[in-house]
Structure formats: structure tokens, C-alpha cells
Write a protein that holds these residues in place. Sequence first.
Motif, PDB file in Angstrom:
ATOM      1  N   VAL A   1       0.888  -1.449  -0.121  1.00  0.00           N
ATOM      2  CA  VAL A   1       0.116  -0.050  -0.057  1.00  0.00           C
ATOM      3  C   VAL A   1       0.800   1.296  -0.079  1.00  0.00           C
ATOM      4  CG1 VAL A   1      -1.722   1.338   1.281  1.00  0.00           C
ATOM      5  CG2 VAL A   1      -2.003  -1.284   1.158  1.00  0.00           C
ATOM      6  N   THR A   2       0.660   2.133  -0.963  1.00  0.00           N
ATOM      7  CA  THR A   2       1.494   3.447  -0.835  1.00  0.00           C
ATOM      8  C   THR A   2       0.517   4.417  -0.695  1.00  0.00           C
ATOM      9  OG1 THR A   2       2.940   2.665  -2.868  1.00  0.00           O
ATOM     10  CG2 THR A   2       2.759   4.905  -2.473  1.00  0.00           C
ATOM     11  N   VAL A   3       0.878   5.287   0.222  1.00  0.00           N
ATOM     12  CA  VAL A   3      -0.073   6.447   0.849  1.00  0.00           C
ATOM     13  C   VAL A   3       0.200   7.510  -0.050  1.00  0.00           C
ATOM     14  CG1 VAL A   3      -0.789   7.765   2.867  1.00  0.00           C
ATOM     15  CG2 VAL A   3       0.022   5.254   3.104  1.00  0.00           C
ATOM     16  N   VAL A   4      -0.918   8.159  -0.563  1.00  0.00           N
ATOM     17  CA  VAL A   4      -0.830   9.026  -1.497  1.00  0.00           C
ATOM     18  C   VAL A   4      -1.595  10.287  -0.897  1.00  0.00           C
ATOM     19  CG1 VAL A   4      -1.206  10.064  -3.843  1.00  0.00           C
ATOM     20  CG2 VAL A   4      -0.756   7.713  -3.414  1.00  0.00           C
ATOM     21  N   PRO A   5      -0.857  11.396  -0.369  1.00  0.00           N
ATOM     22  CA  PRO A   5      -1.705  12.483   0.059  1.00  0.00           C
ATOM     23  C   PRO A   5      -2.394  13.387  -1.000  1.00  0.00           C
ATOM     24  CG  PRO A   5       0.433  12.509   1.118  1.00  0.00           C
ATOM     25  CD  PRO A   5       0.522  11.348  -0.193  1.00  0.00           C
ATOM     26  N   GLY A   6      -3.346  14.107  -0.813  1.00  0.00           N
ATOM     27  CA  GLY A   6      -4.015  14.966  -2.042  1.00  0.00           C
ATOM     28  C   GLY A   6      -5.366  14.417  -2.282  1.00  0.00           C
ATOM     29  N   THR A   7      -5.845  15.016  -3.138  1.00  0.00           N
ATOM     30  CA  THR A   7      -7.123  15.214  -3.555  1.00  0.00           C
ATOM     31  C   THR A   7      -7.312  14.364  -4.968  1.00  0.00           C
ATOM     32  OG1 THR A   7      -7.835  16.747  -2.300  1.00  0.00           O
ATOM     33  CG2 THR A   7      -9.405  16.278  -4.106  1.00  0.00           C
TER      34      THR A   7
ATOM     35  N   PRO B   1      -9.100  14.152  -8.753  1.00  0.00           N
ATOM     36  CA  PRO B   1      -8.136  13.436  -9.407  1.00  0.00           C
ATOM     37  C   PRO B   1      -6.733  14.112  -9.625  1.00  0.00           C
ATOM     38  CG  PRO B   1      -9.738  14.560 -10.965  1.00  0.00           C
ATOM     39  CD  PRO B   1     -10.066  14.626  -9.525  1.00  0.00           C
ATOM     40  N   GLY B   2      -6.691  15.078  -8.668  1.00  0.00           N
ATOM     41  CA  GLY B   2      -5.465  15.830  -9.015  1.00  0.00           C
ATOM     42  C   GLY B   2      -4.106  15.039  -9.003  1.00  0.00           C
ATOM     43  N   VAL B   3      -3.916  14.220  -7.908  1.00  0.00           N
ATOM     44  CA  VAL B   3      -3.024  13.370  -7.780  1.00  0.00           C
ATOM     45  C   VAL B   3      -2.716  12.038  -8.806  1.00  0.00           C
ATOM     46  CG1 VAL B   3      -2.880  13.729  -5.364  1.00  0.00           C
ATOM     47  CG2 VAL B   3      -4.334  11.860  -6.137  1.00  0.00           C
ATOM     48  N   PHE B   4      -3.574  12.002  -9.611  1.00  0.00           N
ATOM     49  CA  PHE B   4      -3.550  10.769 -10.544  1.00  0.00           C
ATOM     50  C   PHE B   4      -2.180  10.602 -11.420  1.00  0.00           C
ATOM     51  CE2 PHE B   4      -8.355   9.780 -10.826  1.00  0.00           C
ATOM     52  CZ  PHE B   4      -8.392   9.092  -9.449  1.00  0.00           C
ATOM     53  N   ALA B   5      -1.818  11.967 -11.602  1.00  0.00           N
ATOM     54  CA  ALA B   5      -0.571  12.350 -12.938  1.00  0.00           C
ATOM     55  C   ALA B   5       0.841  11.332 -12.126  1.00  0.00           C
ATOM     56  CB  ALA B   5      -0.283  13.474 -13.125  1.00  0.00           C
ATOM     57  N   GLY B   6       0.749  11.171 -10.946  1.00  0.00           N
ATOM     58  CA  GLY B   6       2.085  10.649 -10.455  1.00  0.00           C
ATOM     59  C   GLY B   6       2.034   9.367 -10.219  1.00  0.00           C
ATOM     60  N   ILE B   7       0.971   8.553 -10.393  1.00  0.00           N
ATOM     61  CA  ILE B   7       0.825   7.201  -9.832  1.00  0.00           C
ATOM     62  C   ILE B   7       0.506   6.359 -11.169  1.00  0.00           C
ATOM     63  CG2 ILE B   7       0.179   7.645  -7.449  1.00  0.00           C
ATOM     64  CD1 ILE B   7      -2.455   7.451  -7.893  1.00  0.00           C
ATOM     65  N   PRO B   8       0.864   4.934 -10.938  1.00  0.00           N
ATOM     66  CA  PRO B   8       0.539   4.111 -12.273  1.00  0.00           C
ATOM     67  C   PRO B   8      -0.824   4.015 -12.541  1.00  0.00           C
ATOM     68  CG  PRO B   8       2.066   3.291 -10.461  1.00  0.00           C
ATOM     69  CD  PRO B   8       1.637   4.234 -10.104  1.00  0.00           C
ATOM     70  N   ARG B   9      -0.934   3.459 -13.967  1.00  0.00           N
ATOM     71  CA  ARG B   9      -2.313   3.138 -14.443  1.00  0.00           C
ATOM     72  C   ARG B   9      -2.933   2.160 -13.457  1.00  0.00           C
ATOM     73  NH1 ARG B   9      -3.598  -0.515 -18.523  1.00  0.00           N
ATOM     74  NH2 ARG B   9      -5.062  -0.010 -20.046  1.00  0.00           N
ATOM     75  N   PRO B  10      -4.458   2.280 -13.178  1.00  0.00           N
ATOM     76  CA  PRO B  10      -5.047   1.404 -12.274  1.00  0.00           C
ATOM     77  C   PRO B  10      -5.763   0.371 -13.265  1.00  0.00           C
ATOM     78  CG  PRO B  10      -6.413   3.280 -12.676  1.00  0.00           C
ATOM     79  CD  PRO B  10      -5.149   3.440 -13.370  1.00  0.00           C
ATOM     80  N   ASN B  11      -5.833  -0.838 -12.617  1.00  0.00           N
ATOM     81  CA  ASN B  11      -6.728  -2.065 -13.134  1.00  0.00           C
ATOM     82  C   ASN B  11      -8.227  -1.893 -12.512  1.00  0.00           C
ATOM     83  OD1 ASN B  11      -4.083  -3.334 -12.831  1.00  0.00           O
ATOM     84  ND2 ASN B  11      -4.935  -3.671 -14.805  1.00  0.00           N
TER      85      ASN B  11
ATOM     86  N   LYS C   1     -15.492  13.981 -12.309  1.00  0.00           N
ATOM     87  CA  LYS C   1     -14.001  14.401 -12.765  1.00  0.00           C
ATOM     88  C   LYS C   1     -13.286  13.034 -12.592  1.00  0.00           C
ATOM     89  CE  LYS C   1     -13.841  19.385 -11.830  1.00  0.00           C
ATOM     90  NZ  LYS C   1     -13.133  20.629 -10.991  1.00  0.00           N
ATOM     91  N   ILE C   2     -13.553  12.335 -11.207  1.00  0.00           N
ATOM     92  CA  ILE C   2     -12.658  11.376 -10.647  1.00  0.00           C
ATOM     93  C   ILE C   2     -12.907  10.222 -11.719  1.00  0.00           C
ATOM     94  CG2 ILE C   2     -12.475   9.422  -8.990  1.00  0.00           C
ATOM     95  CD1 ILE C   2     -13.140  11.711  -6.797  1.00  0.00           C
ATOM     96  N   VAL C   3     -14.218  10.146 -12.117  1.00  0.00           N
ATOM     97  CA  VAL C   3     -14.440   8.826 -13.066  1.00  0.00           C
ATOM     98  C   VAL C   3     -13.970   9.113 -14.442  1.00  0.00           C
ATOM     99  CG1 VAL C   3     -16.559   7.469 -14.083  1.00  0.00           C
ATOM    100  CG2 VAL C   3     -16.523   8.100 -11.728  1.00  0.00           C
ATOM    101  N   ARG C   4     -13.878  10.234 -14.816  1.00  0.00           N
ATOM    102  CA  ARG C   4     -13.639  10.605 -16.212  1.00  0.00           C
ATOM    103  C   ARG C   4     -11.912  10.579 -16.314  1.00  0.00           C
ATOM    104  NH1 ARG C   4     -14.964  15.948 -16.484  1.00  0.00           N
ATOM    105  NH2 ARG C   4     -12.802  16.926 -15.942  1.00  0.00           N
ATOM    106  N   GLU C   5     -11.393  10.978 -15.351  1.00  0.00           N
ATOM    107  CA  GLU C   5      -9.954  10.907 -15.443  1.00  0.00           C
ATOM    108  C   GLU C   5      -9.526   9.389 -15.100  1.00  0.00           C
ATOM    109  OE1 GLU C   5      -7.788  12.952 -16.292  1.00  0.00           O
ATOM    110  OE2 GLU C   5      -9.369  14.389 -16.784  1.00  0.00           O
TER     111      GLU C   5
END
Length: 399
Positions: A296-302, A304-314, A327-331
Motif C-alpha cells: 500500500v502506497t499512501v498518496v496525500p492529496g485530492t 483526480p489531481g494526484v492521478f498524474a504521479g501514480i501508475p495506471r489502475p486496473n 472528474k474522478i471517473v472521467r480521469e
Amino acid sequence: MKKKLYIIGSGPGARELLTERALQVLKSCDRIYSTTHRHKTILSGMAANIEECRIQDIPSVLETSDGVNIGLLVSGDTGFFSVAGSLQQRLEGMADMEIVCGISSLQYFCAKEGISYEDIKTVSLHGRQGSIAGTISYNRKVFVLTGGDNKAHLICKSLMEAGMSHIKAVAGENLSMENERIVRGTVKELAGNTFEDLSVLLLENPDFINCHIPLYDRDFVRGEVPMTKEEIRAVTLSKLAVEPDDVVYDIGAGTGSVAIEMARKAYNGSVFAIEKNDAALELINRNREKLGAFNVTVVPGTAPGVFAGIPRPNKAFIGGSSGNMDKIVRELRVKNPQVDIVANTISLESLNDAVSTFEKHGLATEIVCINSAVAKKAGNYHMMIANNPVYVISGKSRQ
């Protein structure tokens, strides 16, 4: 006359570790090719001249070779993270084939260390992307083939960053060769070294977790942050259907209860717990360490703004959207059009928001309302105390 191709496992490197069968085959070959340069030096004088050949060129080389009996040397054992399997498929029909097994680096290294390898989890990060934080979290012993961007010391550094500095480690470099090097210590100690490509790592975690054991609410550090209860977690994880190699987002992770449950399901993968509340972030870290969920990697923030720095999800779980559901679902769908999403809500307004958003973005939507009650002792009696109803909304990508 149809050609005969022998795919020969050359072992860890030293010529004396070639099997007797491999030696017999090499002597019978008209032409011998190798996927690595070192065979030309190590095996010189043992057979016909060895020609180096890139893996992608092997089909054309086989087709144009004037030899009838052709040998192809590959590193290690043909059945242990070897190119032999893929070559068999690519070369099918071009020649009669025989696979000649060799001694694997796992066999050699474990014999060197005097240990059994029957209970070892094996992983290859040679030329591959990925993290072994989950693998070592949930297994006592892990053997890793390293190389490329995942050299042994870099893997040790990544485990340190994941909070696993205490893990015992043994690294083997240039196995069976004159310049063989064996280094023992902790992950932290080995991270200070530099290891060449094709080194191996044996990692031992005496505090490993059995990922198949369920978690109860009492297992978590709670604090004042709301937590998804165990009955809801069970249904949520069932709907999300997390698989062992998945990359999963937990958006609005709270105490981390869902993230840590998902991490046990994704025991070869990774979970990213996204949370903006400082108190919740502290709880996630405490629960992560207490329950050994180092994937588990803890990612501080909101989001979808933090999505850019983490890998693609399944897969993705939305426990809290902070009003950003659309916005979250779209991103999420931008990062992976095939992502599956589950959201939990309590209010009817949030339910409506989730359903309309899922459908707007082309997800096949299912809604389940869970009404649960837990027995509590009242004198000589048991009373059922109702939990708040929770809506579990599943959004599956249309295949």
C-alpha cells in the motif's frame, strides 16, 4: 531434410555446470548459436564455433542456416523464466525441437546457501516493470532475478522506501564465475552496494503476513476517522474482484481498511491509498505497518489531481469523492478505459450522483443496498444493532 533444433539451458555460467546431455548435444551440432555474448568466451573450444544471435533474429537465422543439427544456447534453465518457452511458440513448424534443461540460478544459489527452495516464491524483474513489496509482504522467502532498470541494489532501495529496511537479504552476482560475489545483510545494508545485471536476490521476511486470512474491524487502529465496516468491505471487494497482479486505487481511503484488504487480494500488485485528511493519513500509515501491507502506497492529496504521479489502475474504489465524482471517473477512464470502479455511498444524493456519473461514462452499472446488523450483549440477551444502510455501486467497463 528437416532441421533439428536443440534449445539448450547453459546453467548459471560456468562450463563445468553444463549437464552431460547438454555437452553431448553441443558436440553433435553443425551450428551453435547463443543469445548472450558470454557463451562464446566460456564455452570456447568445447564445440563448433558459437555465433551470437539476437533473440528477434533467431527465426531468420534458423531458416537460412546451412546446418542440419542446430544448437541454441540460452541462459540458466529452459523452464525458469527463460526465453525457451516463447521461442518454442515462435519457431513451431520450422524445425523438430528438443529442449535440454540446465541448472537454474535458483538451484545453484540455494545450494550455495545450503537451503531448500521448495517454499520459495520466485519472481523475475529482469527487463520487467513492477514492485515486489507485496510479494515479500505476504511470503517468508522470495527469490528475485534482477537486471536492467531493476538491479539488485535498486530493488533494495525501493523496499527501504516502502518501509521494509529490516528484511534480510542475500545477493549473488556473477554466479559460478571466477568473480562471483555473495553479499549478506539487511535490505538497508545491501542498498549501499552496487550490483551488476543478472544478479539474484534472496529476501526473507520473518514477519510475513498470510494474505488469505480475513481482517476484522478490531484489527485496525481506528481514531476519529470513519471506517468502512467489515461486512461492507466483504461485499465491496467481492464486487471489485481484485486480482493478484492488479494496480488498485482507494480514493478517500479514510483509515485504510479497504486499501489494506485490497492489498491482500492484490498480493503481487499495488494499492494506492489516496487521502487528503491529515489524521486519516496518519491512521493509514499506522495500519499499513501494523498489518504488514507494504504494497500500500499512501498518496496525500485530492483525486483526480494526484492521478498524474501514480501508475495506471486496473481497479478503483471510491469511498469518498469530495464532490468530484464526475472528474474522478472521467480521469480514471482516461488513465485506463478498461478500469472497473466500485463506489460506496450512504446518502441518496450521493447514490444518484454515482449512478448517473457511471452511466454517463459508459460503465455497466449495478446497485446493491446493504442493511446489516450486529449482535451486542445486553444482560442475558443479544440485541441486533443496525448499521447504516450502505449503497455499493459497481461500474464495469463494457468489453
